[in-house]
Design an enzyme around this catalytic site. Structure first.
Site, PDB file in Angstrom:
ATOM      1  N   ARG A  24      10.112  13.121 -11.005  1.00  0.00           N
ATOM      2  CA  ARG A  24       9.025  12.319 -11.573  1.00  0.00           C
ATOM      3  C   ARG A  24       9.364  10.836 -11.721  1.00  0.00           C
ATOM      4  NH1 ARG A  24       6.968  10.997 -16.718  1.00  0.00           N
ATOM      5  NH2 ARG A  24       8.416  12.352 -17.807  1.00  0.00           N
ATOM      6  N   ASP A 150      -2.370  -7.985  -2.646  1.00  0.00           N
ATOM      7  CA  ASP A 150      -2.592  -6.734  -1.936  1.00  0.00           C
ATOM      8  C   ASP A 150      -2.567  -7.082  -0.451  1.00  0.00           C
ATOM      9  OD1 ASP A 150      -3.646  -4.534  -0.605  1.00  0.00           O
ATOM     10  OD2 ASP A 150      -5.066  -4.045  -2.197  1.00  0.00           O
TER      11      ASP A 150
END
Length: 377
Positions: A24, A150
């Site tokens: 995780r 982005d």
């Protein structure tokens, strides 16, 4: 790279516990190898892979901003980014101001004492505008802002924003992977910032699984080859569409007629990228009819895959904005976005030629209403 399909790892207690332990926190051999590869490609100190592009965007902004902070963000962003900034961060006490990313003269008016981040898309979705990246970097450095980009549409093949000091985000679902078979994201930047983003990923759980890491690393191996073919075909298609009598307008910075052409030439090695958008004459019904008549591009959301994908953003990526929101962003209901794949360039152009013929009435008047009953299945 083999797949380490394990959730947890044993250790001997000899002091090497930090190498791998539990998946995780993105601590598996697959995560480590992929992060090193992306950092190498981007030219950054570190990188991190996430469960989606939105996980990368949200975790990065949450790592950089606190209640009471303010960010400057460009107009016409991806719909998910718009939702995050204007509907999720705002209730947390994080405000934003929208600016034109290609108009540096307008940015100072948006600046506040509590401004912390300047967020842009190197090539915007879906209007294919280009941000003045060098000006954003200079403005951010002048005012002590963290500048975030982005870079999904441009990819590191066309632009490496870290050279200008940007924190770089990707929806790795798209070009980085290139095969339309995983959902993933990536963040690349200074090691101390990536550590903060990783903390958010661990808490919110947006970690990529090892098998998806394996597939994404496979995709990186052909990134440059795919992008070169996609951008070459995109330019040829944009030129074809620009000259077609049934096309109202084409958004593609590789065209000399584009208002972003000069910026694209300086930033993207003369390329305009692998995605374009356009308007056909006759509105929504003719746009839908064209999509239905095409044989090669798949009518589907997403982009950056080896197959050409075509969609109307009003029904997919920007549906959540609503009619008024899309209108404010300059996105018409009939706008078509095309992500060009690696099919033969001539085949793609021929397909568009036959599709236009199929939806054009015999008298050549596409505005006579003859196609209004055609709908997408």
């Amino acid at each position: 790279m083999p797949i380490f399909q394990s959730a947890t790892y044993g250790y001997s207690g000899d002091g090497n516990e930090d190498l791998v332990g539990y998946t995780r926190p993105a601590d598996s051999p697959n995560h480590h190898a992929l992060a090193r590869a992306i950092a190498s490609i981007e030219g950054t100190e570190a990188a991190l892979v996430t469960a989606s592009g939105m996980a990368a965007i949200s975790s990065t902004l949450l790592a950089l901003l606190r209640p009471g902070d303010h960010l400057i963000i460009q107009a016409s962003t991806y719909g998910g980014t718009f939702e995050l900034v204007h509907h999720e961060l705002l209730p947390l006490g994080i405000e934003s101001t929208i600016v034109d990313p290609a108009n540096p003269g307008s940015w100072k008016a948006a600046l506040r004492a509590n401004t912390k981040v300047f967020y842009v898309e190197s090539i915007s979705n879906p209007l294919i505008g280009v941000a003045d990246m060098e000006a954003v970097a200079a403005f951010s450095k002048q005012h002590n802002l963290t500048h975030v980009v982005d870079n999904t549409f441009a990819t590191p093949v066309l632009l490496k924003p870290a050279r200008l000091g940007f924190v770089v985000i990707h929806s790795a679902t798209k070009f980085l992977n290139g095969h339309s078979d995983i959902i993933a994201g990536a963040v690349a930047g200074p090691a101390d910032l990536i550590a903060k983003v990783k903390n958010k990923i661990v808490v919110y759980g947006g970690v990529l699984d090892p098998h998806a890491c394996f597939l994404l690393q496979r995709g990186l191996a052909t990134l440059a080859l795919r992008v070169r073919q996609q951008t070459a075909s995109a330019l040829a298609l944009a030129k074809f569409l620009e000259q077609h009598p049934q096309v109202e307008a084409v958004n593609y910075p590789g065209l000399a007629s584009s208002p972003f052409h000069v910026l694209a030439q300086s930033l993207f090695k003369g390329s305009g990228g692998g995605v374009l958008s356009f308007e056909v004459k006759g509105g929504v019904s003719n746009a839908q009819a064209l999509l239905k008549a095409l044989q090669l591009p798949l009518i589907a959301p997403s982009l950056g895959g080896v197959e050409s994908l075509i969609t109307m953003p009003s029904a997919t990526s920007h549906a959540a904005l609503g009619v008024d929101g899309r209108k404010a962003a300059g996105i018409s209901e009939s706008l078509i976005r095309l992500s060009v794949g690696i099919e033969g360039t001539e085949d793609l152009i021929s397909d568009f030629a036959q599709a236009f013929e199929a939806v054009t009435p015999a008298n050549g008047n596409a505005n006579n209403g003859a196609l209004t009953d055609l709908k997408l299945s």
